[in-house]
Each structure stands twice: as structure tokens, then as C-alpha cells.
Design a protein around this motif. Structure first.
Motif, PDB file in Angstrom:
ATOM      1  N   VAL A  92      -5.344  35.533 -37.024  1.00  0.00           N
ATOM      2  CA  VAL A  92      -5.580  34.085 -36.985  1.00  0.00           C
ATOM      3  C   VAL A  92      -5.987  33.591 -38.371  1.00  0.00           C
ATOM      4  CG1 VAL A  92      -7.190  32.319 -36.128  1.00  0.00           C
ATOM      5  CG2 VAL A  92      -6.132  33.931 -34.525  1.00  0.00           C
ATOM      6  N   LEU A  93      -6.924  34.276 -38.996  1.00  0.00           N
ATOM      7  CA  LEU A  93      -7.393  33.865 -40.317  1.00  0.00           C
ATOM      8  C   LEU A  93      -6.280  33.936 -41.358  1.00  0.00           C
ATOM      9  CD1 LEU A  93     -10.869  35.582 -40.149  1.00  0.00           C
ATOM     10  CD2 LEU A  93     -10.472  33.113 -40.287  1.00  0.00           C
ATOM     11  N   GLU A  94      -5.529  35.019 -41.347  1.00  0.00           N
ATOM     12  CA  GLU A  94      -4.445  35.165 -42.325  1.00  0.00           C
ATOM     13  C   GLU A  94      -3.364  34.111 -42.119  1.00  0.00           C
ATOM     14  OE1 GLU A  94      -3.467  39.328 -41.992  1.00  0.00           O
ATOM     15  OE2 GLU A  94      -5.435  39.880 -42.820  1.00  0.00           O
ATOM     16  N   LYS A  95      -3.048  33.801 -40.873  1.00  0.00           N
ATOM     17  CA  LYS A  95      -2.062  32.757 -40.571  1.00  0.00           C
ATOM     18  C   LYS A  95      -2.520  31.405 -41.122  1.00  0.00           C
ATOM     19  CE  LYS A  95       0.285  30.524 -36.690  1.00  0.00           C
ATOM     20  NZ  LYS A  95       0.377  30.437 -35.236  1.00  0.00           N
ATOM     21  N   ALA A  96      -3.843  31.176 -41.109  1.00  0.00           N
ATOM     22  CA  ALA A  96      -4.409  29.914 -41.605  1.00  0.00           C
ATOM     23  C   ALA A  96      -4.545  29.898 -43.134  1.00  0.00           C
ATOM     24  CB  ALA A  96      -5.769  29.663 -40.967  1.00  0.00           C
ATOM     25  N   GLY A  97      -4.154  30.994 -43.788  1.00  0.00           N
ATOM     26  CA  GLY A  97      -4.193  31.026 -45.247  1.00  0.00           C
ATOM     27  C   GLY A  97      -5.417  31.697 -45.844  1.00  0.00           C
ATOM     28  N   PHE A  98      -6.297  32.251 -45.007  1.00  0.00           N
ATOM     29  CA  PHE A  98      -7.478  32.952 -45.505  1.00  0.00           C
ATOM     30  C   PHE A  98      -7.041  34.292 -46.111  1.00  0.00           C
ATOM     31  CE2 PHE A  98      -9.472  29.959 -42.762  1.00  0.00           C
ATOM     32  CZ  PHE A  98     -10.825  29.921 -43.034  1.00  0.00           C
ATOM     33  N   ASP A  99      -7.722  34.705 -47.169  1.00  0.00           N
ATOM     34  CA  ASP A  99      -7.484  36.002 -47.806  1.00  0.00           C
ATOM     35  C   ASP A  99      -8.711  36.879 -47.644  1.00  0.00           C
ATOM     36  OD1 ASP A  99      -4.901  35.437 -48.986  1.00  0.00           O
ATOM     37  OD2 ASP A  99      -5.960  34.138 -50.410  1.00  0.00           O
ATOM     38  N   VAL A 100      -8.497  38.181 -47.497  1.00  0.00           N
ATOM     39  CA  VAL A 100      -9.604  39.132 -47.439  1.00  0.00           C
ATOM     40  C   VAL A 100     -10.236  39.211 -48.822  1.00  0.00           C
ATOM     41  CG1 VAL A 100     -10.222  41.561 -47.128  1.00  0.00           C
ATOM     42  CG2 VAL A 100      -8.564  40.496 -45.591  1.00  0.00           C
ATOM     43  N   THR A 101     -11.560  39.119 -48.863  1.00  0.00           N
ATOM     44  CA  THR A 101     -12.274  39.249 -50.140  1.00  0.00           C
ATOM     45  C   THR A 101     -12.937  40.613 -50.275  1.00  0.00           C
ATOM     46  OG1 THR A 101     -14.291  38.251 -49.256  1.00  0.00           O
ATOM     47  CG2 THR A 101     -12.693  36.771 -50.331  1.00  0.00           C
ATOM     48  N   SER A 146     -17.989  44.681 -41.316  1.00  0.00           N
ATOM     49  CA  SER A 146     -17.510  43.305 -41.479  1.00  0.00           C
ATOM     50  C   SER A 146     -16.395  43.260 -42.507  1.00  0.00           C
ATOM     51  CB  SER A 146     -18.639  42.372 -41.952  1.00  0.00           C
ATOM     52  OG  SER A 146     -19.561  42.127 -40.920  1.00  0.00           O
ATOM     53  N   THR A 147     -15.417  42.426 -42.243  1.00  0.00           N
ATOM     54  CA  THR A 147     -14.399  42.061 -43.211  1.00  0.00           C
ATOM     55  C   THR A 147     -14.600  40.584 -43.493  1.00  0.00           C
ATOM     56  OG1 THR A 147     -12.850  43.724 -42.399  1.00  0.00           O
ATOM     57  CG2 THR A 147     -11.919  41.923 -43.698  1.00  0.00           C
ATOM     58  N   TYR A 148     -14.635  40.237 -44.768  1.00  0.00           N
ATOM     59  CA  TYR A 148     -14.911  38.872 -45.190  1.00  0.00           C
ATOM     60  C   TYR A 148     -13.624  38.218 -45.696  1.00  0.00           C
ATOM     61  CZ  TYR A 148     -19.690  40.392 -44.778  1.00  0.00           C
ATOM     62  OH  TYR A 148     -20.880  40.873 -44.285  1.00  0.00           O
ATOM     63  N   TYR A 149     -13.455  36.958 -45.305  1.00  0.00           N
ATOM     64  CA  TYR A 149     -12.263  36.182 -45.648  1.00  0.00           C
ATOM     65  C   TYR A 149     -12.680  34.898 -46.367  1.00  0.00           C
ATOM     66  CZ  TYR A 149      -9.521  38.985 -42.342  1.00  0.00           C
ATOM     67  OH  TYR A 149      -8.874  39.998 -41.686  1.00  0.00           O
ATOM     68  N   ARG A 150     -11.725  34.330 -47.105  1.00  0.00           N
ATOM     69  CA  ARG A 150     -11.977  33.079 -47.841  1.00  0.00           C
ATOM     70  C   ARG A 150     -10.705  32.243 -47.858  1.00  0.00           C
ATOM     71  NH1 ARG A 150     -15.352  31.421 -52.548  1.00  0.00           N
ATOM     72  NH2 ARG A 150     -14.111  29.937 -53.740  1.00  0.00           N
ATOM     73  N   LEU A 151     -10.890  30.943 -47.637  1.00  0.00           N
ATOM     74  CA  LEU A 151      -9.824  29.953 -47.761  1.00  0.00           C
ATOM     75  C   LEU A 151     -10.272  28.951 -48.815  1.00  0.00           C
ATOM     76  CD1 LEU A 151      -7.138  28.640 -46.727  1.00  0.00           C
ATOM     77  CD2 LEU A 151      -8.591  27.294 -45.175  1.00  0.00           C
ATOM     78  N   ASP A 152      -9.596  28.955 -49.973  1.00  0.00           N
ATOM     79  CA  ASP A 152      -9.966  28.013 -51.034  1.00  0.00           C
ATOM     80  C   ASP A 152      -9.503  26.607 -50.687  1.00  0.00           C
ATOM     81  OD1 ASP A 152     -11.222  29.832 -52.812  1.00  0.00           O
ATOM     82  OD2 ASP A 152      -9.252  30.547 -53.466  1.00  0.00           O
ATOM     83  N   ARG A 153     -10.241  25.625 -51.198  1.00  0.00           N
ATOM     84  CA  ARG A 153      -9.874  24.216 -51.024  1.00  0.00           C
ATOM     85  C   ARG A 153      -8.446  24.025 -51.561  1.00  0.00           C
ATOM     86  NH1 ARG A 153     -11.695  19.166 -50.514  1.00  0.00           N
ATOM     87  NH2 ARG A 153     -13.859  19.695 -50.294  1.00  0.00           N
ATOM     88  N   PRO A 154      -7.616  23.360 -50.790  1.00  0.00           N
ATOM     89  CA  PRO A 154      -6.256  23.105 -51.282  1.00  0.00           C
ATOM     90  C   PRO A 154      -6.289  22.267 -52.566  1.00  0.00           C
ATOM     91  CG  PRO A 154      -6.463  22.550 -48.952  1.00  0.00           C
ATOM     92  CD  PRO A 154      -7.837  22.834 -49.462  1.00  0.00           C
TER      93      PRO A 154
END
Length: 166
Positions: free
Chosen positions: A131-140, A156-164
Motif C-alpha cells: 500500500v505504501l509503495e503504491k502511494a509513492g512511499f520509499d523505504v528509508t 520496523s520498516t520506515y517509509y517516507r513520501l516527500d512533498r510533491p
């Protein structure tokens, strides 16, 4: 309130208790959550009270409704971290992706100071990672033994979605 093609995201209400208890007491749904399943409806009522008080620093928890039925919740807290949970019957239908897209767009629109939105999941929760990857989040990054529920340590695996970009 946020509306998407199939969902309504709205603040919690007292009448949400039975549906929320079904979600938060389901051991399979809570398998990768950071707290154990609610053993009593009173425990879920306490959780619901917190949702209704808007104890999160970035706004209220939002209930996810599909065709008028509560199927989950999504919210932002801890400086721009998103979290969500869905009833088992709602898994695999794209509801989490749809709700996540809506709340991240709303967060970036309402909070111009938000540089990115993050998420933290149990890496065994493959569906949530998708779900996160589909939304554009990347694993940090990953961390070991970040929380312990009923004597079982989880990573835990941490994800990040930068401001477009504008």
C-alpha cells in the motif's frame, strides 16, 4: 470530512464503537499493530474517546467508511507520521490505498510546512508495505526489536513520501 471515489473519511463518533471493537479486537487484524488486541469493548471505548478528543497533534483520527459502513481508521500523528488499519473483510480491495492517497494529499495541502509524510510498519505486513509503495512511499531504513507485544518482539520498516514538487 474527505470524500474519495468510494470512501468517506470523517471524524470518529460514539456510534462507531461496535465496528471499531470488531477491528481492534481481531487478533489477525492486530497481528502487526503496535498494541495488543482490545480484550474488552471498554478498551475500545477508551480508544474511541481518544479519537474523538483529537489527541493527535496533527488532527483527528478519521474513520474510513465504505457505503456507509465503518471499515477502518486512518490518521496523522507524531510530526507527519501516518497510520491506518482496516477490518479484515476490507483487505485487498484498494481501500487502504484510496484512503492513504486522500489523507496525504490533504496533509500536504493543509500543512505547507510538512516536508514529507512517514510511516512505520512491521516488515512482516507485506500488504501494508505494498500500500505504501503504491502511494509513492520509499523505504528509508529498518530497525530491529522496536516494540514488544505479549512477549514477541517486532521489527520496523520506515517509509517516507516527500512533498510533491510544485
Amino acid at each position: 470530512m474527505i470524500r474519495t471515489r468510494r470512501l468517506t473519511l470523517r471524524p470518529a463518533e460514539p456510534g462507531d464503537l461496535p465496528a471499531l471493537h470488531a477491528i481492534f479486537s481481531d487478533t489477525e487484524v492486530m497481528r502487526h499493530w503496535s498494541t495488543p488486541p482490545d480484550e474488552t469493548i471498554d478498551a475500545t471505548a477508551d480508544r474511541l474517546e481518544g479519537f474523538m478528543r483529537g489527541e493527535r497533534e496533527l488532527g483527528p483520527e478519521l474513520m474510513i467508511l465504505h457505503e456507509g459502513h465503518l471499515i477502518g481508521r486512518i490518521g496523522l500523528w507524531r510530526k507527519w507520521e501516518v497510520g491506518y488499519i482496516l477490518a479484515r473483510a476490507a483487505w485487498g480491495q484498494g481501500f487502504a490505498s484510496e484512503a492513504l492517497e486522500a489523507i496525504t494529499a490533504e496533509a500536504f495541502a493543509r500543512h505547507p510546512d510538512c516536508p514529507a509524510i512517514t510511516a512505520d510498519i512491521d516488515p512482516r505486513n507485506i500488504g501494508s508495505g505494498r500500500v505504501l509503495e503504491k502511494a509513492g512511499f520509499d523505504v528509508t531504513h529498518h530497525e530491529k526489536n522496536t516494540f514488544c507485544i505479549n512477549g514477541e518482539w517486532s521489527d520496523s520498516t520506515y517509509y517516507r513520501l516527500d512533498r510533491p514538487a510544485p
